[in-house]
Scaffold this motif. Structure first.
Motif, PDB file in Angstrom:
ATOM      1  N   VAL A  62       8.004   4.743   2.793  1.00 30.07           N
ATOM      2  CA  VAL A  62       7.158   4.818   1.606  1.00 30.07           C
ATOM      3  C   VAL A  62       7.398   6.174   0.958  1.00 30.07           C
ATOM      4  CG1 VAL A  62       4.782   4.835   0.756  1.00 30.07           C
ATOM      5  CG2 VAL A  62       5.457   3.228   2.553  1.00 30.07           C
ATOM      6  N   PRO A  79       1.767   0.295   0.224  1.00 27.42           N
ATOM      7  CA  PRO A  79       1.427   0.522  -1.185  1.00 27.42           C
ATOM      8  C   PRO A  79       0.288  -0.343  -1.700  1.00 27.42           C
ATOM      9  CG  PRO A  79       3.804   0.497  -0.913  1.00 27.42           C
ATOM     10  CD  PRO A  79       3.213   0.044   0.397  1.00 27.42           C
ATOM     11  N   TYR A  87       2.729   5.371  -5.028  1.00 28.71           N
ATOM     12  CA  TYR A  87       3.410   5.281  -3.731  1.00 28.71           C
ATOM     13  C   TYR A  87       4.035   3.897  -3.573  1.00 28.71           C
ATOM     14  CZ  TYR A  87       0.474   9.369  -3.090  1.00 28.71           C
ATOM     15  OH  TYR A  87      -0.152  10.577  -3.251  1.00 28.71           O
ATOM     16  N   ALA A  92       7.261   1.408  -1.494  1.00 27.94           N
ATOM     17  CA  ALA A  92       8.131   1.246  -0.327  1.00 27.94           C
ATOM     18  C   ALA A  92       9.563   1.012  -0.790  1.00 27.94           C
ATOM     19  CB  ALA A  92       7.663   0.066   0.520  1.00 27.94           C
TER      20      ALA A  92
END
Length: 337
Positions: free
Chosen positions: A136, A227, A239, A241
């Motif tokens: 992430v 996320p 945020y 991945a």
């Protein structure tokens, strides 16, 4: 799996126990070992506790023990003297090692409704959710995330990552296996190269994600589902991945009852509850993972925005049991630990 960032910022509780209601002393106590981040009031633990206690006539007591591998380590130390009735938070690759201990007993749960990638057939260990490992990253600090494990290994050493220790942590163990699944005999060489990017190796997921969300590193080993928490609870897509071309490593989380349990019937009832529609509806937006049964209602729209792995990666559990120590020693040597 996985666990709100807010939980980490506010600290971890080693043991969470809800306030005991009147007459609790007269009720049987069911003790469940799990990982720390399962337990805060924004996590699944309190909600599952309330739901289960409505029907069990018992007092459900949680004990937080770091991360998933740490749970098994604790049970090995305690042996037959353990106070645990149920252990919750181990992963599928640990099954042969767990069975070899003789600590666990058949669940008695009806698993006919399970919908787990790759299927599931085991009378002892009960899957309750699953996700895929992913790195992430913070989109405000990393404009070009890796698109493969090769990109991660060969990437800019100035862009640091945080990972978890495979000796204590299930995501740490999963990443160890992910590297083996992709690189095989070349894994040690790849670990050595990757070590230049590693800011630190934490005991568990909670510590790693806390470092990430407080800005210590732009990328952390977590899950494709992480996320969703930020999108739903924080209303941000900051945020994300990283999807990897080689695939993402699949982790299925498990629970099991202890053969030494003083409450075997309650333990069986709790395992059956974990795969019930009520419990499965709680887990996706508290533990931030996919349910193991088809949900009665669609998952929140944020789950549609997550990385969808086209190639789930796994290492057969038997191979893990036979090689985990050697692969861990290889990792330790490669990272100079």
């Amino acid at each position: 799996m996985r666990r709100s960032a807010l939980a980490l910022l506010l600290g971890l509780a080693a043991v969470f126990t809800a306030a005991a209601p009147a007459g609790a002393a007269d009720k049987p106590v069911l003790t469940v070992y799990t990982y720390d981040s399962f337990l805060p009031d924004w996590g699944p633990g309190p909600k599952l506790e309330v739901a289960f206690e409505k029907t069990c006539g018992c007092d459900l007591k949680w004990v937080g023990l770091g991360d998933g591998v740490a749970i098994l380590n604790r049970l090995k130390l305690e042996g037959g003297t353990t106070k645990a009735d149920v252990a919750l938070g181990m992963t599928a690759e640990m099954v042969p090692e767990m069975k070899a201990t003789g600590f666990f007993a058949p669940s008695g749960a009806d698993l006919a409704r399970l919908d787990v990638p790759g299927g599931w057939a085991d009378e002892t260990f009960v899957p309750f959710d699953y996700s895929y490992l992913a790195f992430v990253y913070d989109t405000e600090k990393m404009k070009t995330p890796p698109k493969s494990l090769d990109d991660l290994v060969d990437g800019d050493p100035a862009e640091k990552i945080v990972i978890e220790d495979p000796r204590n942590s299930t995501p740490g163990l999963g990443f160890l296996l992910w590297m083996k699944a992709v690189y095989g005999e070349a894994a040690a060489e790849k670990w050595q190269k990757l070590s230049a990017r590693i800011l630190t190796v934490t005991p568990g997921w909670s510590e790693a994600y806390n470092l990430f969300t407080t800005g210590e590193a732009p990328m952390v080993l977590s899950y494709t589902t992480s996320p969703a928490y930020h999108m739903i609870e924080e209303k941000t897509e900051r945020y994300q991945a990283a999807g990897f071309a080689e695939g993402q490593y699949l982790q299925v989380e498990l629970a099991a009852r202890l053969a030494a349990s003083r409450q075997p019937d309650l333990a069986k009832a709790f395992l059956a509850f974990l795969v019930s529609p009520e419990a499965q509806a709680i887990l996706p937006t508290t533990n931030w993972a996919y349910p193991v049964t088809k949900p009665a209602t669609p998952l929140p729209a944020a789950f549609d925005k997550l990385v969808q792995p086209t190639k789930p990666l796994v290492v057969p559990a038997e191979a893990v049991a036979a090689n985990r120590k050697a692969w861990t020693d290889e990792w330790l040597k490669a990272l100079g630990r």
